[in-house]
Design a protein around this motif. Structure first.
Motif, PDB file in Angstrom:
ATOM      1  N   ALA A 181       0.293  15.785  -4.554  1.00  0.00           N
ATOM      2  CA  ALA A 181      -0.572  14.433  -4.241  1.00  0.00           C
ATOM      3  C   ALA A 181      -1.644  14.494  -5.112  1.00  0.00           C
ATOM      4  N   VAL A 182      -2.636  14.254  -5.179  1.00  0.00           N
ATOM      5  CA  VAL A 182      -3.458  13.703  -6.380  1.00  0.00           C
ATOM      6  C   VAL A 182      -3.422  13.741  -7.424  1.00  0.00           C
ATOM      7  N   GLN A 183      -3.148  15.144  -8.034  1.00  0.00           N
ATOM      8  CA  GLN A 183      -1.455  15.008  -9.389  1.00  0.00           C
ATOM      9  C   GLN A 183      -0.753  13.594  -9.287  1.00  0.00           C
ATOM     10  N   LYS A 184      -0.047  13.428  -8.243  1.00  0.00           N
ATOM     11  CA  LYS A 184       1.280  12.506  -8.746  1.00  0.00           C
ATOM     12  C   LYS A 184       0.171  11.119  -9.399  1.00  0.00           C
ATOM     13  N   ARG A 185      -0.696  10.951  -7.707  1.00  0.00           N
ATOM     14  CA  ARG A 185      -1.907   9.874  -7.797  1.00  0.00           C
ATOM     15  C   ARG A 185      -2.700   9.400  -9.089  1.00  0.00           C
ATOM     16  N   GLY A 186      -2.906  10.524 -10.022  1.00  0.00           N
ATOM     17  CA  GLY A 186      -3.391  10.393 -11.336  1.00  0.00           C
ATOM     18  C   GLY A 186      -2.758  10.424 -12.429  1.00  0.00           C
ATOM     19  N   ARG A 187      -1.174  10.701 -12.547  1.00  0.00           N
ATOM     20  CA  ARG A 187      -0.298   9.811 -13.385  1.00  0.00           C
ATOM     21  C   ARG A 187       0.399   8.383 -12.802  1.00  0.00           C
ATOM     22  N   ASP A 188       0.172   8.361 -11.687  1.00  0.00           N
ATOM     23  CA  ASP A 188       0.710   6.739 -11.471  1.00  0.00           C
ATOM     24  C   ASP A 188      -0.629   5.655 -11.628  1.00  0.00           C
ATOM     25  N   LEU A 189      -2.303   6.436 -11.760  1.00  0.00           N
ATOM     26  CA  LEU A 189      -3.362   5.355 -12.438  1.00  0.00           C
ATOM     27  C   LEU A 189      -2.853   5.324 -13.495  1.00  0.00           C
ATOM     28  N   ALA A 190      -2.506   6.605 -14.301  1.00  0.00           N
ATOM     29  CA  ALA A 190      -2.407   6.487 -15.689  1.00  0.00           C
ATOM     30  C   ALA A 190      -1.603   5.859 -16.216  1.00  0.00           C
ATOM     31  N   PHE A 191      -0.339   5.404 -15.320  1.00  0.00           N
ATOM     32  CA  PHE A 191       0.523   4.314 -15.503  1.00  0.00           C
ATOM     33  C   PHE A 191      -0.094   2.920 -15.477  1.00  0.00           C
ATOM     34  N   ALA A 243       5.328   5.433  -6.533  1.00  0.00           N
ATOM     35  CA  ALA A 243       5.459   5.288  -5.316  1.00  0.00           C
ATOM     36  C   ALA A 243       3.786   4.231  -4.920  1.00  0.00           C
ATOM     37  N   THR A 244       2.872   5.694  -5.150  1.00  0.00           N
ATOM     38  CA  THR A 244       1.810   5.032  -4.902  1.00  0.00           C
ATOM     39  C   THR A 244       0.809   4.056  -4.951  1.00  0.00           C
ATOM     40  N   LEU A 245       1.263   3.601  -6.698  1.00  0.00           N
ATOM     41  CA  LEU A 245       0.967   2.073  -7.277  1.00  0.00           C
ATOM     42  C   LEU A 245       1.030   1.263  -6.310  1.00  0.00           C
ATOM     43  N   ARG A 246       1.866   1.044  -4.836  1.00  0.00           N
ATOM     44  CA  ARG A 246       1.992   0.149  -4.135  1.00  0.00           C
ATOM     45  C   ARG A 246       0.465  -0.753  -3.075  1.00  0.00           C
ATOM     46  N   LEU A 247       0.200   0.419  -3.391  1.00  0.00           N
ATOM     47  CA  LEU A 247      -1.295   0.796  -3.022  1.00  0.00           C
ATOM     48  C   LEU A 247      -2.320  -0.431  -3.282  1.00  0.00           C
ATOM     49  N   ASN A 248      -2.061  -0.228  -4.627  1.00  0.00           N
ATOM     50  CA  ASN A 248      -2.870  -1.633  -5.776  1.00  0.00           C
ATOM     51  C   ASN A 248      -2.194  -2.910  -6.300  1.00  0.00           C
ATOM     52  N   PHE A 249      -1.564  -2.720  -5.036  1.00  0.00           N
ATOM     53  CA  PHE A 249      -0.772  -4.512  -4.764  1.00  0.00           C
ATOM     54  C   PHE A 249      -0.717  -5.056  -3.498  1.00  0.00           C
ATOM     55  N   ASP A 250      -0.933  -5.956  -2.975  1.00  0.00           N
ATOM     56  CA  ASP A 250      -1.237  -6.753  -2.228  1.00  0.00           C
ATOM     57  C   ASP A 250       0.768  -6.936  -1.298  1.00  0.00           C
ATOM     58  N   ALA A 251       0.323  -6.824  -0.462  1.00  0.00           N
ATOM     59  CA  ALA A 251       1.434  -6.407   0.028  1.00  0.00           C
ATOM     60  C   ALA A 251       2.224  -7.491   0.623  1.00  0.00           C
ATOM     61  N   GLN A 252       1.560  -8.436   0.915  1.00  0.00           N
ATOM     62  CA  GLN A 252       1.988  -9.867   1.103  1.00  0.00           C
ATOM     63  C   GLN A 252       2.511 -10.615   0.056  1.00  0.00           C
ATOM     64  N   THR A 253       1.243 -10.494  -1.010  1.00  0.00           N
ATOM     65  CA  THR A 253       2.272 -10.791  -2.708  1.00  0.00           C
ATOM     66  C   THR A 253       3.309 -10.064  -2.737  1.00  0.00           C
ATOM     67  N   LEU A 254       3.188  -8.755  -2.240  1.00  0.00           N
ATOM     68  CA  LEU A 254       4.981  -7.898  -3.389  1.00  0.00           C
ATOM     69  C   LEU A 254       6.275  -8.876  -1.798  1.00  0.00           C
ATOM     70  N   ALA A 255       5.683  -8.461  -0.941  1.00  0.00           N
ATOM     71  CA  ALA A 255       6.791  -9.150   0.146  1.00  0.00           C
ATOM     72  C   ALA A 255       7.143 -10.065  -0.147  1.00  0.00           C
ATOM     73  N   ALA A 256       6.493 -11.070  -0.279  1.00  0.00           N
ATOM     74  CA  ALA A 256       6.885 -12.585  -1.628  1.00  0.00           C
ATOM     75  C   ALA A 256       7.487 -12.578  -2.943  1.00  0.00           C
ATOM     76  N   TRP A 257       7.234 -11.404  -3.330  1.00  0.00           N
ATOM     77  CA  TRP A 257       8.535 -11.286  -5.111  1.00  0.00           C
ATOM     78  C   TRP A 257       9.724 -11.009  -4.457  1.00  0.00           C
ATOM     79  N   ASP A 258       9.783 -10.170  -3.363  1.00  0.00           N
ATOM     80  CA  ASP A 258      10.874  -9.522  -2.551  1.00  0.00           C
ATOM     81  C   ASP A 258      12.189 -10.263  -2.020  1.00  0.00           C
ATOM     82  N   ASP A 259      11.344 -11.766  -1.092  1.00  0.00           N
ATOM     83  CA  ASP A 259      12.126 -12.755  -0.567  1.00  0.00           C
ATOM     84  C   ASP A 259      12.385 -13.669  -2.118  1.00  0.00           C
TER      85      ASP A 259
END
Length: 568
Positions: A181-191, A243-259
């Motif tokens: 899981a830490v390695q996955k987080r590291g790859r996501d942060l590299a992206f 998937a872990t990059l969702r932590l780096n975005f505001d949840a309400q902002t992502l919900a607004a974009w989904d709508d």
């Protein structure tokens, strides 16, 4: 062949005693003494032999002095910082204090400067207590949990920890879920680092996702290339691959974009077409008004009508299909399964009823207008229900339906002179076939999910009986010309129903069946009648129709033998 200590430790021969300890700690995490006591004993012996060889090659008193007896096999990994051992020394106490300090900095609600976090982590990693195997093992697990639980505040520390403990070099079979899981987080942060640069394809989309969308934003909607399309693609990429990059975005902002993205709207290309269509239309009318009608240069000017036509088609699709499909999807989500099935698949029996009615009713102006209106309504219903049910515009299965409907469409064109009129019946036949192409995937999904195996088998047997009845009607039409329209209708209805279960056939069988029908049709169209007294049109009608009904029999026989209709 016996394994060397280096093979058991998964380490190249080395005199670095710290590297040997780390290799042993990694292997210890995946070697349970209760499940594999022999393996654990072999690992411990390999560790001691490797250390002995390393001391002989390059003695290191400072490192050797730090070694301690092996940790008990039953000692579990600590949930918090490494605990104090019975034989307490200053290095361990100091190490625990450093770990607690780092945890406090990452957990404080007020936040901490990145420089302070980096300094605290480096202090932990430089602690002399990490020379003890059990302390290092516990520290790695504790630090991995800390980095994951405090994300995104700990983002800058993840690459440093991965590089220090060489978590990225651990083989997949030797890796714990925590370190994976830490390695996955590291790859996501590299992206994420690439997204923050200006050269990445989705760099602009990333900047847009940092703030909620504005409902009325001409700059965003008219931007070319389409920025809304890029935002949708980036959101999909984050949810599926990072998937872990969702932590780096505001949840309400992502919900607004989904709508914002799920709401029907005109894309940039269509908006520009709508804005420029009046200019093209005005230019066309001006040219027609200024040039004489017989001027040869007027003909190429008809191309100026193409943008207005595309604009009208796009507007009709967005407002007449996409918007009702969204409303229908919201309505169906609140209904019972029985009502969902009717509104999603009701176009199929409606299409068959329309075809039969168009064949039976007398031909006049009322029936012509009625057939046209009902045919357009049938196509609209199939398209809207397909879009509301799955969100597919033209999925791969729909493309397969379109391709495999060519033999039936060609046969209907060849047999058109046998019909008393080219109007109501042919419009109904074409509309039913088009509705199957547009909504066939939704119908196939409903056939598989809503019917029990017994009902699916019964429906296939009824389809087989329908194919036999259509074949009999074809032979009878040779001596009873009044049956010709009914025979054509019967074959078309059976073939339309065959499109639904045929999606479950193996791809190779579907391909071969299509090739055989196409080749037979080509031979039939170019050959003379084979039966004395039979005209060429009668030969195409009978033999072509029999080939189509035979293909239905192939579908039924194959599916009855498969597991698609048997109880689980």
């Amino acid at each position: 062949m016996s394994q060397t200590p280096w093979d058991i430790l998964a380490l190249a021969p080395t005199a670095d005693q710290v590297a040997i300890r780390r290799a042993y700690a990694r292997r210890l995490k995946v070697t349970n003494p209760e499940d594999d006591p022999d393996g654990f004993q072999a690992l411990r012996q390999a560790y001691e032999d490797a250390l002995l060889q390393a001391r002989r090659q390059a003695p290191d008193e400072s490192v050797a002095a730090a070694e301690e007896p092996s940790p008990p096999a039953e000692t579990p990994a600590a949930e918090g910082p490494p605990e104090e051992a019975p034989a307490v020394d200053e290095a361990v106490v100091r190490h625990i204090a450093l770990c607690n300090h780092l945890g406090d900095l990452l957990s404080t609600p007020r936040g901490t400067e990145p420089a302070n976090l980096m300094e605290a982590l480096r202090a932990v990693l430089a602690s002399p207590a990490l020379g003890h195997i059990d302390i290092q093992n516990r520290t790695e697990d504790w630090l991995a949990r800390l980095l994951l639980s405090t994300a995104p505040r700990s983002d800058e520390l993840v690459p440093i920890a991965i590089a220090h403990f060489h978590w990225d070099r651990v083989k997949a079979g030797e890796q714990t879920q925590l370190l994976a899981a830490v390695q996955k987080r590291g790859r996501d942060l590299a992206f994420l680092t690439k997204l923050q640069g200006r050269d990445h394809t989705y760099a602009t989309a990333y900047r847009l996702l940092r703030a909620p969308p504005r409902r009325r934003s001409p700059g965003l909607r008219l931007a070319l290339p389409d920025r809304i399309k890029d935002v949708r693609a980036l959101l999909t990429l984050i949810r599926t691959d990072y998937a872990t990059l969702r932590l780096n975005f505001d949840a309400q902002t992502l919900a607004a974009w989904d709508d914002f993205l799920t709401a029907p709207h005109f894309n940039a290309g269509l908006l520009w077409t709508l804005l420029t269509a009046p200019l093209f239309l005005a230019l066309y009318l001006h040219i027609r008004a200024t040039l004489p009608p017989d001027d040869p240069s007027v003909e190429p000017m008809h191309l100026l009508l193409l943008p207005p036509a595309l604009a009208a088609a796009g507007a009709v699709y967005q407002l007449g299909i996409r918007l009702p499909a969204r409303w229908l999807a919201q309505w169906l989500a609140r209904q019972t399964p029985s009502r969902v099935g009717w509104f999603s698949l009701g176009w199929l029996p409606a299409g068959l009823a329309l075809t039969v009615a168009a064949t039976a009713l007398p031909v006049n102006g009322v029936s012509l207008v009625g057939a046209l209106a009902l045919s357009l309504g049938l196509l609209w219903w199939a398209a809207v229900s397909q879009l509301a049910g799955s969100g597919d515009r033209l999925p791969t299965a729909g493309l397969s339906l379109l391709i495999n409907a060519i033999p039936l469409a060609a046969w209907l064109v060849w047999t058109a002179p046998n019909l008393p009129t080219e109007a109501p019946q042919q419009m109904a036949l074409a509309a039913t076939l088009g509705a199957v192409v547009l909504g066939g995937t939704q119908a196939a999904r409903g056939w598989m999910e809503r019917l029990t195996p017994a009902w699916r088998r019964a429906s296939l047997w009824l389809l087989a009986l329908g194919a036999l009845g259509a074949s009999a009607a074809l032979w009878l039409s040779l001596s009873h010309l009044a049956l010709v329209p009914w025979a054509i209708t019967a074959v078309a209805c059976v073939q339309s129903l065959d499109r639904i279960p045929s999606l479950l056939l193996p791809g190779r069988l579907v391909k071969y069946r299509y090739y055989v029908l196409y080749a037979f049709g080509a031979v039939l169209q170019g050959s003379s009648p084979w039966v004395a007294g039979m005209t060429e049109m009668q030969g195409i009608l009978v033999f072509g129709g029999l080939a189509l009904t035979t293909s239905v029999g192939v579908t039924v026989a194959r599916l009855l033998r498969s597991d698609h209709t048997r109880p689980a």
